[in-house]
Design a protein around this motif. Structure first.
Motif, mmCIF file in Angstrom:
data_model
loop_
_atom_site.group_PDB
_atom_site.id
_atom_site.type_symbol
_atom_site.label_atom_id
_atom_site.label_comp_id
_atom_site.label_asym_id
_atom_site.label_seq_id
_atom_site.Cartn_x
_atom_site.Cartn_y
_atom_site.Cartn_z
ATOM 1 N N TYR A 257 0.853 -1.305 -0.005
ATOM 2 C CA TYR A 257 0.017 0.004 -0.136
ATOM 3 C C TYR A 257 0.818 1.807 0.331
ATOM 4 C CZ TYR A 257 -3.966 -2.759 1.729
ATOM 5 O OH TYR A 257 -4.704 -4.045 1.537
ATOM 6 N N PRO A 258 -0.064 2.447 0.048
ATOM 7 C CA PRO A 258 1.134 3.669 0.024
ATOM 8 C C PRO A 258 2.146 3.614 0.848
ATOM 9 C CG PRO A 258 -1.286 3.941 -1.258
ATOM 10 C CD PRO A 258 -0.945 2.731 -0.727
ATOM 11 N N ASN A 259 1.129 3.517 1.987
ATOM 12 C CA ASN A 259 1.514 4.051 3.504
ATOM 13 C C ASN A 259 2.742 3.071 4.700
ATOM 14 O OD1 ASN A 259 1.197 6.420 3.123
ATOM 15 N ND2 ASN A 259 -1.043 6.371 3.892
ATOM 16 N N ASN A 260 2.155 1.227 3.877
ATOM 17 C CA ASN A 260 2.843 0.326 4.609
ATOM 18 C C ASN A 260 2.187 -1.048 4.026
ATOM 19 O OD1 ASN A 260 -0.120 0.385 4.779
ATOM 20 N ND2 ASN A 260 -0.569 0.538 6.634
ATOM 21 N N SER A 261 3.483 -1.699 4.008
ATOM 22 C CA SER A 261 3.284 -3.126 3.442
ATOM 23 C C SER A 261 2.966 -4.240 4.391
ATOM 24 C CB SER A 261 4.569 -2.924 2.226
ATOM 25 O OG SER A 261 4.174 -1.996 1.508
ATOM 26 N N PHE A 262 2.529 -5.233 3.497
ATOM 27 C CA PHE A 262 2.146 -6.329 4.988
ATOM 28 C C PHE A 262 2.851 -7.591 4.230
ATOM 29 C CE2 PHE A 262 -1.016 -3.244 5.637
ATOM 30 C CZ PHE A 262 -0.761 -2.663 6.949
ATOM 31 N N LEU A 263 3.109 -8.405 4.737
ATOM 32 C CA LEU A 263 3.590 -10.033 4.277
ATOM 33 C C LEU A 263 1.839 -11.097 4.901
ATOM 34 C CD1 LEU A 263 7.279 -11.256 5.112
ATOM 35 C CD2 LEU A 263 6.305 -10.516 2.675
ATOM 36 N N ILE A 264 2.118 -11.679 4.008
ATOM 37 C CA ILE A 264 0.967 -12.415 3.896
ATOM 38 C C ILE A 264 0.967 -14.090 4.123
ATOM 39 C CG2 ILE A 264 -1.325 -13.347 4.093
ATOM 40 C CD1 ILE A 264 -1.873 -10.529 2.527
ATOM 41 N N VAL A 265 1.747 -14.318 5.427
ATOM 42 C CA VAL A 265 1.858 -16.105 5.322
ATOM 43 C C VAL A 265 1.542 -17.264 5.847
ATOM 44 C CG1 VAL A 265 4.290 -17.220 5.843
ATOM 45 C CG2 VAL A 265 4.303 -15.101 5.416
ATOM 46 N N SER A 266 1.479 -18.197 4.777
ATOM 47 C CA SER A 266 0.911 -19.521 4.965
ATOM 48 C C SER A 266 1.300 -20.367 6.650
ATOM 49 C CB SER A 266 0.020 -20.894 3.757
ATOM 50 O OG SER A 266 -0.465 -21.556 4.230
ATOM 51 N N ALA A 270 -1.423 -25.428 10.563
ATOM 52 C CA ALA A 270 -2.806 -24.504 11.900
ATOM 53 C C ALA A 270 -3.968 -23.943 10.804
ATOM 54 C CB ALA A 270 -2.032 -23.252 12.116
ATOM 55 N N GLY A 271 -3.837 -24.075 9.677
ATOM 56 C CA GLY A 271 -4.998 -23.375 8.715
ATOM 57 C C GLY A 271 -5.215 -22.644 9.136
ATOM 58 N N THR A 272 -4.160 -21.696 9.033
ATOM 59 C CA THR A 272 -4.094 -19.636 9.680
ATOM 60 C C THR A 272 -3.001 -19.208 7.775
ATOM 61 O OG1 THR A 272 -3.179 -20.222 11.199
ATOM 62 C CG2 THR A 272 -5.188 -20.543 11.415
ATOM 63 N N PHE A 273 -3.191 -17.646 8.514
ATOM 64 C CA PHE A 273 -2.347 -17.022 7.590
ATOM 65 C C PHE A 273 -1.309 -16.077 8.752
ATOM 66 C CE2 PHE A 273 -4.473 -18.907 4.598
ATOM 67 C CZ PHE A 273 -4.085 -18.954 3.310
ATOM 68 N N ASN A 274 -0.475 -16.099 8.860
ATOM 69 C CA ASN A 274 0.812 -14.953 9.563
ATOM 70 C C ASN A 274 1.070 -13.711 9.155
ATOM 71 O OD1 ASN A 274 -0.130 -16.535 12.161
ATOM 72 N ND2 ASN A 274 2.336 -17.163 11.782
ATOM 73 N N ILE A 275 0.607 -12.497 9.155
ATOM 74 C CA ILE A 275 0.368 -10.694 8.819
ATOM 75 C C ILE A 275 1.633 -10.350 9.315
ATOM 76 C CG2 ILE A 275 -0.325 -9.026 7.840
ATOM 77 C CD1 ILE A 275 -2.408 -11.113 7.066
ATOM 78 N N PHE A 276 3.059 -9.961 9.051
ATOM 79 C CA PHE A 276 3.726 -9.165 9.272
ATOM 80 C C PHE A 276 4.089 -8.332 8.671
ATOM 81 C CE2 PHE A 276 5.009 -14.082 9.580
ATOM 82 C CZ PHE A 276 4.821 -13.902 11.262
ATOM 83 N N ASP A 277 4.141 -7.035 9.194
ATOM 84 C CA ASP A 277 4.564 -5.845 9.208
ATOM 85 C C ASP A 277 6.106 -5.927 7.830
ATOM 86 O OD1 ASP A 277 6.215 -3.175 8.872
ATOM 87 O OD2 ASP A 277 4.328 -2.637 9.572
ATOM 88 N N VAL A 278 6.098 -5.209 6.535
ATOM 89 C CA VAL A 278 7.262 -5.519 6.053
ATOM 90 C C VAL A 278 8.187 -5.190 6.372
ATOM 91 C CG1 VAL A 278 8.473 -5.056 3.966
ATOM 92 C CG2 VAL A 278 6.014 -6.066 4.041
#
Length: 333
Positions: A257-266, A270-278
């Motif tokens: 995104y213009p002001n921030n970015s994210f990693l979405i990792v499987s 666990a059947g989930t996704f973890n989100i991290f700040d780039v």
């Protein structure tokens, strides 16, 4: 604040807390064998006609093309492939002096090669395939799995970064420059880089073109972070996030995104996704999108017409389908 977020995340992971499911907007038609990894081609002329490609990982496999309703587009589907594993896309490859094309690259494991096609007309550019890991001596070290394309903002060069079934503790990934001249397109090896823990394998690779960074999943260990630009060297920037995963660290998607970015990792088992700040690599949250045993995932923040006005997140499900979520439902911002 970051310490508090990390502490809460660790508590949730350690307690195995069941997260509420965010159901998909679309579930694709089924492939024949075994879905694995998606890629999203954004149609710049009409975003509502964008295409989602996905691998069907089998000896008689295919690269499936889906419309935004999840219906198979047979005319854009590539069949007769030998275990296609991962797939990626890039835009405006200089094919000759007057022509730029969008390209799709994927690994074909059983033929020990990568393939390169134009999108959306689906014409091969590789004369049958580019052999990879040709100097490998370890068993299964010549079998390509993960792939990510990188377009250099600095030099405008195009690269394919390729992983494999197994490999050495150093130099696990090979980076190939894609070059077009009067004789056709070639894939020239420019470097070998990337550490490997030796615990499981490395499959998921993603490149952040905007920041010139490559991420990959050392499955039982951590998310590894390197410079994608060969001239920046081969030293690892960071190894992070392993404590937030039940077992395997799998597919990686990068939402810019213009002001921030994210990693979405499987978080596969666990059947989930973890989100991290780039920027900081900090863990933000865990989400449940209803998939199970997810290998690959992909994201675009661009609006794709009325169907996905906030962008699109695509993830593999283990019932031979892919799930489509409107990106707003992930609550990244």
């Amino acid at each position: 604040m970051n310490k508090l977020i990390i502490l809460v995340g660790l508590i949730l992971v350690s307690c195995g807390k069941k997260l509420p499911v965010t159901p998909p907007d679309v579930i694709t038609e089924k492939t024949l064998h075994d879905t694995d990894d998606p890629a999203i081609w954004v149609n710049k002329n009409d975003a509502s006609k964008s295409i989602v490609f996905g691998t069907d990982k089998d000896t008689e496999g295919a690269i499936y093309a889906f419309d935004l309703d999840g219906k198979i587009i047979e005319s854009k589907t590539i069949r007769g492939l030998k275990r296609p594993n991962n797939v990626d896309l890039e835009y405006d490859f200089q094919l000759n002096d007057s022509t730029k094309v969008d390209i799709m690259a994927f690994t074909e494991r059983e033929r020990q090669q990568i393939r390169l096609y134009t999108v959306p007309d689906m014409k091969p550019l590789d004369n049958g395939g580019f052999k990879v890991f040709t100097d490998a001596t370890m068993p299964e070290a010549n079998l390509p799995m993960g792939i990510a394309l990188y377009k250099s903002v600095k030099t405008n060069k195009f690269y394919a970064i390729v992983g494999r079934k197994t490999g050495p503790k150093n130099g696990y990934l090979y980076q190939y420059e894609l070059v077009s001249d009067s004789t056709g397109v070639k894939a020239n090896l420019v470097r070998k880089f990337g550490e490997f823990s030796g615990k499981k394998e490395i499959e998921a690779i993603a490149v952040d073109n905007q920041n010139g960074i490559v991420y990959y999943s050392d499955e039982g260990h951590c998310i590894r972070k390197y410079y994608a630009e060969p001239s920046k060297g081969d030293k690892e920037i960071y190894c992070f996030g392993g404590e937030y995963f039940k077992e395997d660290i799998e597919g990686i998607a990068i939402a810019n995104y213009p002001n921030n970015s994210f990693l979405i990792v499987s978080n596969q088992q666990a059947g989930t996704f973890n989100i991290f700040d780039v920027e900081t690599n900090a863990f933000i949250k865990e989400i449940n999108l209803g998939t199970t045993e997810t290998d690959g995932c992909e994201v675009t923040t661009e609006a794709l017409g009325d169907k996905f006005p906030n962008g699109l997140f695509v993830s593999m499900n283990d019932d031979k389908t892919f799930f489509f979520h409107d990106l707003k439902k992930l609550n990244l911002q």
